[in-house]
Enzyme design. Structure first.
Site, PDB file in Angstrom:
ATOM      1  CG  ASP B  53      -2.096  -0.880   1.103  1.00  0.00           C
ATOM      2  OD1 ASP B  53      -2.465  -1.198  -0.044  1.00  0.00           O
ATOM      3  OD2 ASP B  53      -2.654  -1.279   2.145  1.00  0.00           O
ATOM      4  CE1 TYR B 111       4.020  -7.014   3.787  1.00  0.00           C
ATOM      5  CE2 TYR B 111       3.435  -9.337   4.017  1.00  0.00           C
ATOM      6  CZ  TYR B 111       3.446  -8.163   3.272  1.00  0.00           C
ATOM      7  OH  TYR B 111       2.893  -8.136   2.015  1.00  0.00           O
TER       8      TYR B 111
END
Lengths: 247, 247
Positions: B53, B111
């Site tokens: 994003d 992540y």
């Protein structure tokens, strides 16, 4: 009137340096603009421990200003930070005597210079650490540092056109911190001439690559000639780390 | 035709995310533009391990593309980096089999999410770590992590409108790294749903502040309802750290 001393941190990337210049974005300009708003349009001049150049960062720059507003010292950081852009943060404020001066009363300063030695440029440190992927002889650099410490005439380590008369300064210590692929040079001294830290680092990197012999440093100092020392490294690896005052 | 696999790092601050969108600055758009120049105007589509994003960073995103150019694999990073903007760096390239696919063959992903707990915002990490100056009970957070690890239906931990049918994923591990005033959450899993890491972190922070009880995590998972879990934290603390493939 109250005299307020502030500690300020800034990311120098998007500034044309500390000092106010017409039509340029400067740290002094932004802080004075915020103070002007708090003082309902009155111009409040700030006085820092010294200037920093374009792209140069600060962790602990110090400035002071005078105000007639009865704002408690601990509220000043919040009042200013709410008006300042996100690349300037006031970390602390305190009331000081009226004879305190950020520049004249500084007894020592610490500057740091970061380089990183990864093969490829690092997107996260590109504005904060010099990419220097060349092999360095750290023992030779440390040997050169021993020659630079102490009280010397640093004419060979400042911009040739520097007008200040007395170029004698004392370097209290030079420390090298190795942190993964980064090397951080820490300079503590009683004062630094224009571009002095950047020329010191450039010269030390030349020593590390074998372009300058560590044992030639005394000769370079004695020569009092800018052309004898090494390159000037870029501003974006440099940090004004801390300013020291008596008590 | 050669299939080339690249590892890319990017600073997500000034991007509208990974995926190409009309009139927006995107990572995919910049890389495809560079490849187009190298291929003299031919459109070369790249395929990444997944999207990221706006504001989200990458240390080890992976993509592949096909080319008829006989450029040795080790030259591709230099060829691309010379044309890419400074906030994207290709770290590595290798030739792979024609059946390799960055997305479909990924076996796991890591992540990381960075928060920092200093009292004041830090000018140097403001785009790279979430400022979260609130007291956190790390033992409670670690307890919640043990309930999140393993294979679960993560409907409660993705955007409510997520259309993918199978919301069962496996989290292999969640590690907390404490580094000075920073806390880094490391998630390793076989796949992550839309906004899943950001909702996991938001929920863990709520647990750390006592707003959600660690022992309620199984109930939240079983409820399969986004409204049961915590807030979605901002993108700028998130990093796609590594993509894993068999051998």
């Amino acid at each position: 009137m109250m005299r307020v001393k502030c500690i300020v941190s800034y990311d120098g990337t998007r500034f044309s340096g500390y000092q106010v210049q017409p039509n340029k974005r400067t740290i002094q300009g932004e802080i004075e603009e915020a103070l002007c708003k708090i003082h309902k349009g009155q111009l409040i001049k700030i006085h820092a421990s010294g200037r920093t150049d374009a792209y140069v960062h600060a962790i602990g720059q110090v400035f002071h200003f005078d105000t007639h507003l009865a704002i408690p010292a601990e509220k000043w950081p919040y009042a200013l930070n709410s008006l300042l852009p996100e690349d300037i943060v006031i970390l602390d404020a305190s009331n000081v005597n009226h004879d305190f001066h950020s520049r004249y009363h500084a007894t020592a300063k610490e500057y740091r210079y970061r380089i990183h030695q990864q093969k490829m440029e690092n997107v996260f440190t590109r504005n904060y650490s010099l990419h220097y992927p060349y092999k360095l002889d750290l023992d030779a650099i440390k040997q050169a540092c021993t020659h630079l410490c102490g009280t010397h005439d640093f004419t060979s380590f400042c911009v040739a056109k520097t007008v200040v008369e007395d170029k004698v300064r004392t370097i209290n210590s030079i420390e090298l911190i190795e942190d993964g692929s980064e090397i951080i040079f820490c300079f503590n001294g009683n004062g630094f001439l224009y571009n002095m830290v950047r020329i010191l680092v450039g010269t030390l990197l030349d020593v590390g690559q074998g372009l300058i012999d560590a044992e030639d440093i005394p000769t370079i100092l004695n020569g009092r000639d800018r052309s004898l020392s090494g390159k000037t490294v870029p501003g974006h690896g440099l940090y004004l780390w801390k300013v020291y005052y008596d008590n």
